[in-house]
Design a protein around this motif. Structure first.
Motif, PDB file in Angstrom:
ATOM      1  N   ASP A   1      14.054  -5.157   1.445  1.00  0.00           N
ATOM      2  CA  ASP A   1      14.654  -5.606   0.201  1.00  0.00           C
ATOM      3  C   ASP A   1      13.560  -6.161  -0.743  1.00  0.00           C
ATOM      4  N   ALA A   2      12.674  -6.970  -0.200  1.00  0.00           N
ATOM      5  CA  ALA A   2      11.603  -7.550  -1.029  1.00  0.00           C
ATOM      6  C   ALA A   2      10.662  -6.457  -1.543  1.00  0.00           C
ATOM      7  N   LEU A   3      10.393  -5.450  -0.711  1.00  0.00           N
ATOM      8  CA  LEU A   3       9.531  -4.342  -1.163  1.00  0.00           C
ATOM      9  C   LEU A   3      10.196  -3.628  -2.336  1.00  0.00           C
ATOM     10  N   ALA A   4      11.497  -3.376  -2.203  1.00  0.00           N
ATOM     11  CA  ALA A   4      12.208  -2.672  -3.282  1.00  0.00           C
ATOM     12  C   ALA A   4      12.158  -3.498  -4.564  1.00  0.00           C
ATOM     13  N   GLN A   5      12.352  -4.797  -4.448  1.00  0.00           N
ATOM     14  CA  GLN A   5      12.333  -5.655  -5.645  1.00  0.00           C
ATOM     15  C   GLN A   5      10.957  -5.694  -6.311  1.00  0.00           C
ATOM     16  N   SER A   6       9.913  -5.423  -5.528  1.00  0.00           N
ATOM     17  CA  SER A   6       8.568  -5.512  -6.112  1.00  0.00           C
ATOM     18  C   SER A   6       7.984  -4.121  -6.384  1.00  0.00           C
ATOM     19  N   ASP A   7       8.842  -3.100  -6.373  1.00  0.00           N
ATOM     20  CA  ASP A   7       8.395  -1.724  -6.646  1.00  0.00           C
ATOM     21  C   ASP A   7       7.288  -1.262  -5.716  1.00  0.00           C
ATOM     22  N   LEU A   8       7.374  -1.662  -4.483  1.00  0.00           N
ATOM     23  CA  LEU A   8       6.417  -1.176  -3.486  1.00  0.00           C
ATOM     24  C   LEU A   8       7.176  -0.349  -2.451  1.00  0.00           C
TER      25      LEU A   8
END
Ligand SMILES: C[S@@+](CC[C@H](N)C(=O)[O-])C[C@H]1O[C@@H](n2cnc3c(N)ncnc32)[C@H](O)[C@@H]1O
Length: 447
Positions: free
Chosen positions: A248-255
């Motif tokens: 989820d955090a990766l998706a939010q940071s465009d990674l």
């Protein structure tokens, strides 16, 4: 929500590492014997895993060790990536001082160190091919924001290695931390008094009591080690994560997730007694699940790793597996390379080149990161790896080498047919590439 530059939040962490810089390892320790750490710290490993690109020259590469602490990880990065520029940053001036000394002691000149928080990385005015953020991301209050700040200093084709404490694996330590918070041991920076109280508390508990049985040790050396208690039972701001939270955090940071750093060990097949003989609903469900779903399954069934250790990068074109990527190319175009950390590992070289040895070799003993026993027939192993220790090889040359070494079957002396040898070598290539010991390049042979 607290931002990552939040002073009060950072202060607790800063105080802890100013009084107990981490890790407490003598500067003279070369730290370069652990082939697993060198392999995982190598930009070559990360880039090949990301997009199957083989990096041969690291002279123009820049590597950032974020939250470098006393420089143990920084030194590993320097050993693992000869020629690359190494930059280390940390909020703790005491830690940075030791890290700088450590790298100088071991003769690394192409380095830079700064006292700097992750939130201020833009001040470096530089982008990096590899960013290493080891044992720090779980200390910050907002993971997605931290990842965004790191992404800003990552080259477009760079790779970021990060890791998080696993909530499921460390669950019992979080119980201990909550208890010590309630006892008031973590309001200020835990020091000698708090360490003494924690030790006294555990000494007073019955051995079979659950918290003691799951978080304490009978090893006196461990109990006497302040850092072991500070990094587990009294760790300020420590937080556990699950894989869905990471994704989820990766998706939010465009990674995008590249893979787990110990991908060989995240294999759901290894969880089953007979992986090829599973009930259909299970076999099909797992085979057809995407990579993230398979990883989440593994995490729930077998949370055995302290760290969720991952590589990520700016979004990348969809990755193909071995068969899609390589087997549709003409064989003469495929060149097989040895991973440099494998090639330079003296015990492996010795094991391959030792003419007197006939017994099968367990590659797991040389390279524990492959995560499983792998006994290989010595003839196949030597025929395959001996030429690769000299130079990259085409598939054809590996097949003809194998035929030279083993021209016929020992039982009835019938000749080994070239197609049989080719199938064997291709099977070996697929397996060794998945384990990460070799890398493939498509191209006209240049040698
Ligand atoms: C557990 S140590 C890890 C050190 C090193 N990376 C390693 O794995 O050996 C965590 C380090 O993160 C640093 N740190 C914590 N928060 C930070 C931040 N926001 N920016 C930079 N460094 C930070 C601490 O000072 C400490 O040195």
């Amino acid at each position: 929500m607290a931002g990552n530059g939040d002073r009060n939040y950072l202060d607790k962490t800063l105080q802890q590492f100013e009084s107990y810089p981490y890790p407490d390892i003598p500067i003279e320790d070369p730290l370069n014997k652990d082939v697993e750490q060198l392999y995982k710290s190598s930009l070559v490993t990360a880039r090949y895993r990301r997009d199957k690109k083989i990096i041969t020259d690291l002279e123009d590469c820049a590597i950032l060790d974020v939250a470098c602490g006393t420089g143990a990880t920084t030194l590993q990065l320097a050993w693992a990536n000869p020629g690359a520029k190494i930059v280390g940053v940390d909020i703790s001036p005491e830690s940075v001082k030791i890290a700088e000394k450590r790298l100088r002691y071991h003769g690394f000149e192409n380095t830079e160190f700064h006292v700097l928080a992750i939130a201020d990385l833009n001040e470096l005015n530089q982008k990096f091919d590899l960013i290493n953020a080891s044992d720090v991301l779980y200390l910050l209050p907002n993971l997605a924001l931290t990842l965004k700040q790191l992404a800003q200093v990552l080259q477009p084709d760079g790779v970021l290695r990060g890791n998080l404490h696993s909530y499921y694996q460390r669950f019992n330590y979080y119980r201990a931390q909550t208890l010590f918070q309630r006892m008031g041991l973590m309001e200020d920076n835990p020091e000698e008094t708090e360490l003494g109280i924690a030790r006294g508390f555990y000494a007073a508990l019955r051995d079979e009591v659950n918290l003691k049985a799951t978080t304490w040790s009978s090893d006196q050396e461990k109990i006497d080690n302040d850092q072991w208690i500070l990094m587990n039972h009294l760790f300020q701001n420590d937080k556990g994560y699950t894989l869905p939270e990471l994704f989820d955090a990766l998706a939010q940071s465009d990674l995008a997730l590249v893979d787990m750093v110990d991908w060989q060990k995240w294999d759901w097949r290894k969880l089953f007694k007979e992986p090829d003989n599973l009930p259909a609903y299970l076999a099909m469900g797992l085979e057809n699940a995407d990579r993230e779903e398979q990883l989440c399954f593994y995490e729930l069934v077998q949370p055995d790793k302290r760290l969720l250790d991952f590589w990520c990068s700016h979004p990348l074109p969809s990755k193909k597996d071995f068969s899609e990527y390589w087997l549709e190319r003409p064989l003469e175009e495929i060149i097989v390379h040895l991973h440099p950390r494998v090639e330079n590992f003296a015990p492996f070289r010795q094991a391959i080149l030792d003419q007197g040895k006939l017994m099968p070799l367990n590659l797991f003993h040389c390279f524990p990161f492959i995560g499983q026993d792998s006994w290989l027939d010595r003839t196949l192993l030597t025929a395959f790896y001996a030429p690769l220790l000299d130079s990259p090889q085409t598939v054809e040359s590996l097949v003809s080498r194998y035929l030279q070494v083993r021209p016929c079957y020992p039982a009835d002396l019938t000749p080994v047919r070239p197609e049989e040898a080719q199938d064997l070598i291709i099977g070996m290539i697929a397996e060794q590439e998945e384990w990460g010991l070799i890398m493939l390049e498509a191209g006209i042979p240049r040698f």
